[in-house]
Every structure is written in structure tokens, then in C-alpha cells.
Design an enzyme around this catalytic site. Structure first.
Site, PDB file in Angstrom:
ATOM      1  N   HIS A 199       2.012  30.347  -7.376  1.00 42.89           N
ATOM      2  CA  HIS A 199       1.339  30.808  -6.148  1.00 42.89           C
ATOM      3  C   HIS A 199      -0.174  30.929  -6.357  1.00 42.89           C
ATOM      4  O   HIS A 199      -0.974  30.392  -5.596  1.00 42.89           O
ATOM      5  CB  HIS A 199       1.936  32.147  -5.727  1.00 42.89           C
ATOM      6  CG  HIS A 199       1.134  32.889  -4.702  1.00 42.89           C
ATOM      7  ND1 HIS A 199       0.902  32.384  -3.436  1.00 42.89           N
ATOM      8  CD2 HIS A 199       0.497  34.085  -4.762  1.00 42.89           C
ATOM      9  CE1 HIS A 199       0.158  33.247  -2.765  1.00 42.89           C
ATOM     10  NE2 HIS A 199      -0.100  34.279  -3.546  1.00 42.89           N
ATOM     11  N   TYR A 225      10.916  32.396 -11.435  1.00 45.91           N
ATOM     12  CA  TYR A 225      11.733  32.228 -10.230  1.00 45.91           C
ATOM     13  C   TYR A 225      11.961  30.776  -9.810  1.00 45.91           C
ATOM     14  O   TYR A 225      12.668  30.525  -8.846  1.00 45.91           O
ATOM     15  CB  TYR A 225      11.113  32.998  -9.059  1.00 45.91           C
ATOM     16  CG  TYR A 225       9.681  32.602  -8.733  1.00 45.91           C
ATOM     17  CD1 TYR A 225       9.401  31.525  -7.899  1.00 45.91           C
ATOM     18  CD2 TYR A 225       8.599  33.313  -9.262  1.00 45.91           C
ATOM     19  CE1 TYR A 225       8.094  31.168  -7.605  1.00 45.91           C
ATOM     20  CE2 TYR A 225       7.291  32.962  -8.974  1.00 45.91           C
ATOM     21  CZ  TYR A 225       7.050  31.884  -8.144  1.00 45.91           C
ATOM     22  OH  TYR A 225       5.758  31.527  -7.861  1.00 45.91           O
ATOM     23  N   ARG A 243       4.432  22.497  -3.627  1.00 46.95           N
ATOM     24  CA  ARG A 243       3.524  23.341  -4.410  1.00 46.95           C
ATOM     25  C   ARG A 243       3.820  23.082  -5.879  1.00 46.95           C
ATOM     26  O   ARG A 243       4.906  23.383  -6.343  1.00 46.95           O
ATOM     27  CB  ARG A 243       3.759  24.818  -4.061  1.00 46.95           C
ATOM     28  CG  ARG A 243       2.664  25.754  -4.539  1.00 46.95           C
ATOM     29  CD  ARG A 243       3.040  27.214  -4.306  1.00 46.95           C
ATOM     30  NE  ARG A 243       3.708  27.792  -5.467  1.00 46.95           N
ATOM     31  CZ  ARG A 243       4.351  28.966  -5.479  1.00 46.95           C
ATOM     32  NH1 ARG A 243       4.409  29.694  -4.376  1.00 46.95           N
ATOM     33  NH2 ARG A 243       4.933  29.412  -6.568  1.00 46.95           N
TER      34      ARG A 243
END
Lengths: 369, 325
Positions: A288, A297, A284
Site C-alpha cells: 500500500h 496479507y 498494485r
């Protein structure tokens, strides 16, 4: 233990490259004309070896479209976007192994390439993001990329994680009861694999030997939660044994490996041998969603490392190494993709917004299959 | 007319569905060899086979979700959730999905899924096995909620549900399974959204549904002995809701009581009461009364549980006290 496939030792990989090089045929780029809502012709059987150059073109288009939609979000024109960047090989490779217009695709929010592969046009997809009239999946009622396209076998109704998995299993139950050899592929992320619905659905599908492919796109993050905080095992596929079905780990950035694994699982499903769980290890590259900030993070070095196995670059390298692609062609492919995306953006942006005088339309169902 | 108990009326309805529509199959816990937790599907497995009478794992989310998935692409499944209490384990599949799939697909899909379930308390099954959530489901656009009170209605309403193209919560009250009633021999259907006047009367309207209809009828008997004529309305379905019948009755009686088994806060009686005062305020001779169970989890102890469930005496007392009748 999970069965390991996706290595290049069985010759299919080389065969695929050779076929692509020898055929010299380029499938036409994804058309950007309006969907005519006609069911596509059912492929009698997917090709034994995928046309890698064509798949490369489609992957380039998907990446360009994805980047554009992200930009539309940053411009305030699209409310939300979950990027597919880094997932494209898993999505394109798996669709290629199935029967378009016949098999059913229960997808999730990160499956942009699946939508393109199954026939949605870039214009239709952008219309979803900018919520315009004529958006074919939900009439711009549901999240972008969500809704249904029954003719294409696309079902992507919810974005409550994992809840589509039992529904896909129900579609497979229906296919089996009707005596059809239809396969239902259910795409989901590693995050969804922790949900109870996923467990219940896998158990149910295995009990009844349903024609399902559980296709986990493992990008190692459930929004912000890394894999080590999601599960105590090394692989999602290893759980398959506990349900009584094969679990296959595959490099999800390697389009041919994904194609092969999916093709095998589809054959198993079609011949009445039941479900399979494929775990495609993908990457990814973006947060998100467009509402997320992954710098909180995720260390930037990790993303840089992940980009070393960019599925687009991997396929390009392969095509160069087999002399299937040269710089001139590459430029042309990139230029074509940009043009398609530009035209689609313009068309979608110029389309009218949906009417507001029919709030209650389709709250009550009146269109049984 | 044939006399039968409500359980047999539901079984008859299910057999008709299986006999006449090969897209129909049943899924649920213990519905096969065991014959159903409330014995509704006794003998079905022998008659229809494992393919159409599917025992499931204890996994409500998957069999409700799979039911929706199968319904979307052309089947007409009937799933049985053992009790409405356990429907909460599948509530996402019901509320977020089955109810909204038509809307979210811009009408391209419909979900003709019947979710049969057992509702209500009174059986000393305590806090997690005695609840009634029909009112919750009735608030969700896209769901039908059907709450029969008699064998005749159970059969007639179910026949209509089978023809509907929407997800339906068909809630059968556990204490009604052995209630007897006349059922016509000739084929009939009962439409959704048409309330029934269970007992005509002139002085007060008592609105109720499901297990509370019998209680309301018993109260009407007692009121009659006091010279008060009560009209009892059985809503039959909470969604769609037949307000017209309720309002017409209130215009005649000028007094209304709504009786419901579940908690008062958030109860469907509130919806009925507010609708009555909104459209028929000038017709009322007093406030619309709401008789609900108190906002307490169902207790195991029989005496406490019975004290919490609306009773005929409770209704009589409330009517005579509040309306000065």
C-alpha cells in the site's frame, strides 16, 4: 448492469495503433525543466486517437521515477511513498482523454502518472518526497504529491480517503453554475468507494447532472483488505445504476480502452448529460505504501499473476506487434528515462530545505480564486 | 435605526450577499420551499430560484465538502448546516479540509466558505440536538468562529464574513432568533476579532458570547441591585479572539468570570481564563471563575435542562460568594 466497454471491437484501438505507427512522431519526453507556473495551452480537443509510442515513453518514465522514489524511501531520504506501479495505464490513458490546463483533476495519493502527465517535472515531484524548498504543490507542508497546482488543475489536498470526492463535486457544481464546459475527474481507489463521502458525492452529482467523471482505480485492495471484504458486489461500476448514471468497467491496464472510456464520459459531462462512473481494473505491484508490508496479507503468487498484465509490458507488446517499437528504440527510451530521473534526483537532493521561520505562513487564507 | 429580530437580521445579511455577489449561492437542508428549519430563508426560493437556493439531500459531508470545492475555485458559497450537532457528520470536511486547504496548498488556494449553523440548547431537544461546539472549532487553525448575540452584530459581522477569504463557522443560537434589537439603517460592518462591551462596569468583568450574553446582562442587572457594578463583554468572535478588550477590562475591575453554555471540560472559558491569568495575574483580586454547564449530555426534561444551563442567579451567587462582594 454496468455497461461493458474497453473491448477492441470498435476499431478505435486498431486505429490508434495505426496512427501511432504511421505518424512516426514522438512527442518530446516530459521535460525536466522547472515549471514556469504558466498555464499550459488549452488543447482545443484531445486527439481522437492517442499517440501510443509517446504514451509508452511517458509510462516508462513514470515507472522509473516511481522505482527511484521507492529507493529514496529505502535509503531514508523520503519519509513515505505510495507507489503507482500497475496503475500507470489507467492514469495516463484517462488524462490523455481530457483537456489539460482546463479540466480539473481531483487526484489521490497513488496518482504519480497523473501529476507527470499534467506537467509536474520529475524534479518537482522528487522535491516533494524529500521535502525541499520549491516543491510546487504545498511548499513541502503536505504529504508528497499532495497540495494544489491551480494552473494545471491539480487538486490533491487530503489523504483522508474519499474526502476529496465531495470537493470535486463542488468544483463541478461551480463549473456548471458558471456555464463552463469544464470537466472534473475525481480519481479514487476501490477502498474509497466504500466511504460515505463517496456515496453522498455520487448521489449529489447525479441529482444535479454535474460534469464529473468518477474514476475508480480498482487495484482490489484497501490497504490490506481484499475486495471480498470490501463489497458484496462484483464491481464498483455496477453501483452507478443506483445513482442514475452510467457505470463503465474497463481494463485499467489497457491504455487505449481507458482512453476511450474516459473520452466518452468527458463528452457526456461536457454536453450536460451528467456524471459517469468508470471502474478501471488495475493492479498494485507494491505494498500500500512504503510503510506497509504486504507479505503479511498477500500471497506472492498473486502478485506474480498480476504482473502478467503489467500495463507497461502490455503496451510494449502492442507497439512491437505493430512495428512501432524496436529494441534499439526501447533501449533508448529506457536510457532517457534513467537519465531524466538521475538528473531530477540530483537536483532535488541538492535543493535546500524549506525555511523554518515562517510557521504561520498561509494558515489564514488570503488568495481567493 | 430599525428594530428587528435576529432572524430577520440574518435573512437581510443573506439577501445582501445574494443581491450583490453572483458568486454566492446557498445550500442546505430544507432551505428552499420550506424556508429553512428556523425560517431564515423564507421566501428566498421564490426570489432567487433553485440554482442559488439549493435544497440538498440529508448529506452534510457532501454539501459542506462541495461548498469548499466550489469556494476554492472562485465561488462564495454559504452553506447551512441545520444545527451544529450535525456538523459532526461533516467535521472532516471542515477540520481536515476547509480549515487547512490554504496551508496545505502553500497559500495557492483559499476557501471563502461560510458555514451557517444553529447552536445551543434550552429547547428540550435533548442530548444530540442541544450542543454547542463553537469552542471545538475555535481551536482549529484556519477556521473563523463567529458567535453573534444581537441582531446588529449578526448583520454587521456577516457583512465582514462575506469579505473574508477563510472558512467561517457562523453560529446562530436557536434561542436568539426572536430577540429584538436596534439595527442601524446606514451600512456598517463589524470587524472580526473585536469584542463588544455590552455593559460597562467597575467591580467585576463577565465575559460571555452567543446565548450567554443575555444571561450575563441579566446577572449584571441583578448585581447592580446589590450595589455591584459588572462589566459584560461579548466576545462576538472566538477566532480571531480579542483578548485585549478582556484584559483591559480586568485591569479595571480586578475580577473576572467567564460564562459559557457548554461543558466545563474543554470549554472555551478555560482558554479565556488561562489567558487572563497569564497576562494579567498581578491585576487579579481572586481566581478567574468559570461558569459552564456540567459535563452531562443535555436532558429532555425541562427542569433538569434548565438547571444545567448557566443562569443569571447562578452568576450572581458565584460572584458574591467567591469575591466576597
Amino acid at each position: 448492469m454496468a455497461e461493458q466497454t474497453g473491448n477492441h471491437e470498435n476499431g478505435a484501438f486498431e486505429r490508434a495503433v495505426r496512427t501511432a505507427a504511421e505518424s512516426g512522431t514522438d512527442k518530446p519526453m516530459v521535460s525536466n525543466t522547472k515549471s514556469n507556473k504558466q498555464a499550459p495551452v488549452v488543447d482545443e480537443k484531445p486527439t481522437d486517437s492517442p499517440d501510443l509510442l509517446s504514451m509508452y515513453r511517458r509510462m516508462v518514465l513514470c515507472r522509473a521515477l516511481d522505482e527511484r522514489i521507492w529507493m529514496l524511501n529505502r535509503q531514508g531520504k523520503a519519509a513515505i511513498m505510495a507507489s503507482s506501479q500497475g496503475h500507470e495505464a489507467g492514469q495516463i490513458g484517462s488524462v490523455e482523454a481530457l483537456k489539460k490546463g482546463y479540466d480539473q483533476f481531483y487526484i489521490y495519493y497513488r496518482d504519480l502518472a497523473v501529476l507527470l502527465e499534467l506537467g509536474l517535472t520529475p524534479t518537482e515531484i522528487i522535491k516533494g518526497f524529500v521535502a525541499k524548498e520549491g516543491e510546487p504543490l504545498s511548499g513541502a507542508r503536505q504529504f508528497p504529491t499532495h497540495g494544489a497546482h491551480p494552473e494545471y488543475g491539480i487538486i490533491n489536498l487530503s489523504n483522508v480517503v474519499a474526502t476529496h470526492i465531495p470537493q470535486g463535486v463542488g468544483a463541478a457544481l461551480s463549473a456548471k453554475m458558471k456555464g463552463e464546459d469544464r470537466v472534473v475527474i475525481i480519481y479514487f481507489g476501490d477502498g474509497a468507494s466504500s466511504a460515505g463521502d463517496c456515496h453522498e458525492a455520487m448521489n449529489f452529482a447525479a441529482i444535479h447532472k454535474l460534469p464529473v467523471i468518477f474514476f475508480c482505480e480498482n487495484n482490489k485492495y484497501a490497504i490490506s483488505v481484499p475486495l471480498k471484504n470490501q463489497m458484496a458486489v462484483d464491481s464498483v461500476a455496477s453501483r452507478a445504476e443506483g445513482y442514475g448514471m452510467p457505470g463503465i468497467e474497463v481494463d485499467g491496464c489497457d491504455i487505449t480502452a481507458v482512453y476511450e472510456a474516459t473520452f466518452e464520459a468527458a463528452q457526456r459531462a461536457r454536453s450536460g448529460q451528467g456524471p459517469s462512473l468508470i471502474e478501471a481494473q488495475v493492479e498494485r505491484y507494491l505494498p500500500h505504501t512504503s510503510d506497509d508490508d504486504d507479505s503479511i496479507y498477500r500471497p506472492p503468487e498473486e502478485i506474480e499473476e498480476a504482473k502478467k498484465r503489467d500495463p507497461l509490458q502490455m503496451l510494449k507488446d502492442l507497439l512491437y506487434s505493430s512495428d512501432t517499437l524496436d529494441e534499439e528504440q526501447e533501449d533508448l527510451i529506457n536510457k532517457d528515462a534513467r537519465q531524466i530521473v538521475n538528473e531530477a534526483t540530483e537536483e532535488a537532493e541538492n535543493a535546500p530545505y524549506p525555511a523554518t521561520n515562517d510557521f504561520y505562513k498561509h494558515v489564514v487564507g488570503d488568495n481567493p480564486a | 435605526m430599525t428594530e428587528m429580530i435576529l432572524r430577520d437580521a440574518v435573512a437581510k445579511a443573506l439577501r445582501e450577499a445574494l443581491d450583490t455577489d453572483d458568486r454566492t449561492f446557498l445550500m442546505g437542508e430544507d432551505i428552499g420551499a420550506y424556508g429553512g428549519p428556523y425560517a431564515v430563508t423564507r421566501g428566498f426560493l421564490e426570489d432567487y430560484g433553485e440554482d442559488r437556493i439549493r435544497d440538498t439531500p440529508i448529506a452534510e459531508a457532501v454539501f459542506v465538502g462541495a461548498g469548499a470545492g466550489a469556494a476554492m475555485i472562485g465561488m462564495r458559497p454559504i452553506v447551512e448546516v441545520m444545527t451544529i450537532n450535525f456538523s459532526l457528520v461533516a467535521i472532516d470536511q471542515i477540520v481536515n479540509h476547509a480549515a487547512k486547504l490554504s496551508y496545505m496548498s502553500d497559500g495557492q488556494l483559499s476557501v471563502p466558505l461560510i458555514i451557517r449553523t444553529v447552536t445551543g440548547g434550552g429547547g428540550q431537544l435533548a442530548a444530540t440536538h442541544s450542543q454547542s461546539f463553537e469552542n471545538w472549532y475555535a481551536s482549529v487553525p484556519g477556521l473563523r468562529v463567529v458567535v453573534p448575540a444581537t441582531p446588529q452584530d449578526a448583520l454587521g459581522l456577516f457583512r465582514t464574513c462575506r469579505k473574508d477569504n477563510n472558512p467561517i463557522i457562523f453560529a446562530e443560537h436557536s434561542l436568539l432568533y426572536r430577540v429584538r434589537g436596534e439595527v442601524p439603517d446606514e451600512y456598517y460592518e463589524i470587524p472580526l476579532g473585536k469584542a463588544r462591551i455590552a455593559r460597562p462596569g467597575d467591580d467585576v468583568t463577565i465575559v460571555s458570547y452567543s446565548g450567554m450574553v443575555r444571561v450575563a446582562e441579566e446577572a449584571a442587572e441583578k448585581l447592580d441591585e446589590l450595589g455591584i457594578s459588572a462589566e459584560v463583554i461579548d466576545l462576538r468572535t472566538l477566532s480571531p479572539l480579542d483578548l485585549d478588550t478582556v484584559v483591559e477590562s480586568v485591569k479595571k475591575t480586578n475580577r473576572a468570570v467567564v460564562v459559557e453554555e457548554t461543558w466545563k471540560t474543554g470549554g472555551f472559558s478555560g482558554t479565556i481564563a488561562s489567558n487572563i491569568q497569564e497576562v494579567a495575574f498581578d491585576e487579579l483580586d481572586g481566581p478567574v471563575l468559570r461558569i459552564n454547564g456540567p459535563d452531562v449530555p443535555a436532558p429532555y426534561a425541562r427542569n433538569i435542562e434548565q438547571a444545567m444551563i448557566p443562569s443569571a442567579d447562578w452568576i450572581v451567587e458565584s460572584v458574591t460568594y467567591n469575591f466576597g462582594l
